[in-house]
Design an enzyme around this catalytic site. Structure first.
Site, short mmCIF file in Angstrom:
data_model
loop_
_atom_site.label_atom_id
_atom_site.label_comp_id
_atom_site.label_asym_id
_atom_site.label_seq_id
_atom_site.Cartn_x
_atom_site.Cartn_y
_atom_site.Cartn_z
N SER A 1 0.85 -1.19 0.00
CA SER A 1 0.00 0.00 0.00
C SER A 1 0.89 1.24 0.00
CB SER A 1 -0.87 0.02 1.26
OG SER A 1 -1.50 1.27 1.42
N TYR B 1 -1.11 -1.06 10.33
CA TYR B 1 -1.31 -1.37 8.90
C TYR B 1 -0.10 -0.90 8.09
CZ TYR B 1 -3.57 -1.19 4.27
OH TYR B 1 -3.89 -1.36 2.94
N1 NAD Z 1 -8.73 -0.48 -1.60
C1 NAD Z 1 -7.70 0.33 -1.43
O1 NAD Z 1 -7.82 1.55 -1.54
C2 NAD Z 1 -6.34 -0.25 -1.09
C3 NAD Z 1 -5.27 0.66 -1.05
C4 NAD Z 1 -4.00 0.15 -0.77
C5 NAD Z 1 -3.81 -1.19 -0.54
N2 NAD Z 1 -4.87 -2.04 -0.58
C6 NAD Z 1 -4.59 -3.46 -0.33
O2 NAD Z 1 -5.23 -4.27 -1.29
C7 NAD Z 1 -5.60 -5.51 -0.70
C8 NAD Z 1 -7.08 -5.78 -0.95
O3 NAD Z 1 -7.81 -4.70 -0.40
P1 NAD Z 1 -9.34 -4.44 -0.80
O4 NAD Z 1 -9.55 -2.98 -0.62
O5 NAD Z 1 -9.64 -5.09 -2.10
O6 NAD Z 1 -10.05 -5.21 0.39
P2 NAD Z 1 -11.52 -5.89 0.49
O7 NAD Z 1 -11.89 -5.77 1.92
O8 NAD Z 1 -12.43 -5.33 -0.55
O9 NAD Z 1 -11.22 -7.40 0.15
C9 NAD Z 1 -10.36 -8.12 0.95
C10 NAD Z 1 -10.70 -9.60 0.88
O10 NAD Z 1 -9.77 -10.30 1.72
C11 NAD Z 1 -10.46 -11.25 2.51
N3 NAD Z 1 -9.71 -11.51 3.74
C12 NAD Z 1 -9.59 -10.71 4.83
N4 NAD Z 1 -8.86 -11.32 5.77
C13 NAD Z 1 -8.49 -12.52 5.27
C14 NAD Z 1 -7.73 -13.60 5.78
N5 NAD Z 1 -7.21 -13.55 7.02
N6 NAD Z 1 -7.53 -14.69 5.01
C15 NAD Z 1 -8.06 -14.75 3.76
N7 NAD Z 1 -8.81 -13.76 3.24
C16 NAD Z 1 -9.03 -12.65 3.98
C17 NAD Z 1 -11.82 -10.60 2.77
O11 NAD Z 1 -12.81 -11.57 3.12
C18 NAD Z 1 -12.09 -9.91 1.43
O12 NAD Z 1 -12.81 -10.75 0.53
C19 NAD Z 1 -5.22 -5.42 0.78
O13 NAD Z 1 -3.97 -6.03 0.97
C20 NAD Z 1 -5.12 -3.93 1.01
O14 NAD Z 1 -4.20 -3.64 2.06
C21 NAD Z 1 -6.14 -1.61 -0.84
#
Ligand code: NAD
Length: 285
Positions: A150, A163
């Site tokens: 991130s 985080y």
């Molecule tokens: N959305 C953003 O703006 C953003 C920005 C920077 C980084 N990220 C990173 O991208 C990745 C995905 O984020 P997102 O926004 O799509 O999240 P999201 O919450 O939409 O999806 C995350 C998925 O991971 C699953 N999950 C959570 N804990 C878990 C575990 N212990 N084991 C297996 N599955 C698990 C959840 O059930 C969910 O389906 C993350 O690593 C997040 O840190 C997202």
């Protein structure tokens, strides 16, 4: 799905957290280019729904309910992947304990249980998946791994102490892995998204907050899960055959500029339009 591109024909991928958001977009992108995908998610019904969508597009996927923080479950995941698809070539460590970010705080106010649980899932879970994937990749003559980091792992935050630290450490796990297993043709890169409007964030961030965050990007639109999936697919593919050990930002330019130049009309263009620099820099909600 039986498209002409097919960069992942004959390849098997594990994508964690693939039931929703960025992980789901990655799973779909890999499957659309011929890859067979293990859709792993702690939410079994979300994993099944993603797998059904891939199957509906004539792709191949296997849904597995799994918590990446559990070492035995991670081992079982890779055993199932081996048995079902015959070995793993590609791994996307995307799952993070996003629900814990709501309880993340500044250092003095931080509940250490939140720190420990964040590290257990984001960092240790990523490490566990890498440890299960690497031996098979060595036997198969190589592989590619992308760790979902991130922008928050590259800059300080007022509240997201745990985080951000977990994401910064994931960047270094990526560099270590690239260093240690490059000789075995295993590449590893980290992807650092900025604001990406997943279903979860659409529900969580009101329009005012979205506008506030967008002010700090250079490109005048929000990021989409598909933007990140395209980068992940590139890094997993042979198109990126000579790229390893990198952290690639995908943030609409959020971290690429001097902060005072944000908001489209930066202080220079504000001056040329007769507006004061101070006015251009004040929040516009
Ligand atoms: N959305 C953003 O703006 C953003 C920005 C920077 C980084 N990220 C990173 O991208 C990745 C995905 O984020 P997102 O926004 O799509 O999240 P999201 O919450 O939409 O999806 C995350 C998925 O991971 C699953 N999950 C959570 N804990 C878990 C575990 N212990 N084991 C297996 N599955 C698990 C959840 O059930 C969910 O389906 C993350 O690593 C997040 O840190 C997202």
């Amino acid at each position: 799905m039986e498209g002409t591109m097919g960069r992942f024909e004959g390849k098997v991928a594990v994508v964690t957290g693939a039931g929703a958001g960025i992980g789901k977009a990655c799973a779909l992108a890999i499957a659309r280019e011929g890859g067979r995908v293990v859709v792993a998610d702690i939410d079994g019904s979300a994993a099944a729904a993603c797998t059904a969508q891939i199957a509906a597009e004539a792709g191949h996927a296997l849904a597995l309910a799994i918590d990446i923080a559990e070492a035995q479950a991670v081992a079982a995941l890779f055993e199932r992947a081996d048995r079902h698809f015959g070995g793993v070539d590609l791994l996307v460590n995307n799952a993070s304990a996003m629900h814990l970010t709501l309880r993340d705080r500044a250092i003095l106010d931080l509940d250490l249980a939140v720190w420990d649980e964040t590290m257990a899932t984001n960092l240790r879970g990523t490490l566990l998946c890498c440890r299960q994937a690497i031996p098979g990749m060595i036997v198969r003559g190589g592989g590619a791994i992308v760790n979902m980091s991130s922008c928050q792992g590259l800059s300080g935050d007022t509240a997201l102490t745990s985080y951000a630290a977990s994401k910064a450490a994931m960047n270094m796990v990526s560099a270590s892995l690239a260093t240690q297993y490059g000789h075995a043709q295993i590449r590893c890169n980290a992807v650092a998204p900025g604001l990406i409007m997943t279903e979860r964030l659409v529900a969580k961030l009101d329009e005012c907050m979205q506008r506030h965050l967008r002010r700090h990007q250079l490109l005048p639109r929000v990021g989409r899960p598909e933007d990140v999936a395209a980068l992940v697919a590139f890094l997993l593919s042979e198109d990126a055959a000579f790229i390893t050990g990198q952290v690639v930002c995908i943030d609409g330019g959020m971290l690429a500029h001097v902060p005072t130049y944000a908001d489209g009309g930066n202080s220079l263009s504000a001056r040329s339009s007769g507006e004061t620099a101070e006015a251009a820099q004040s929040p516009r909600y």
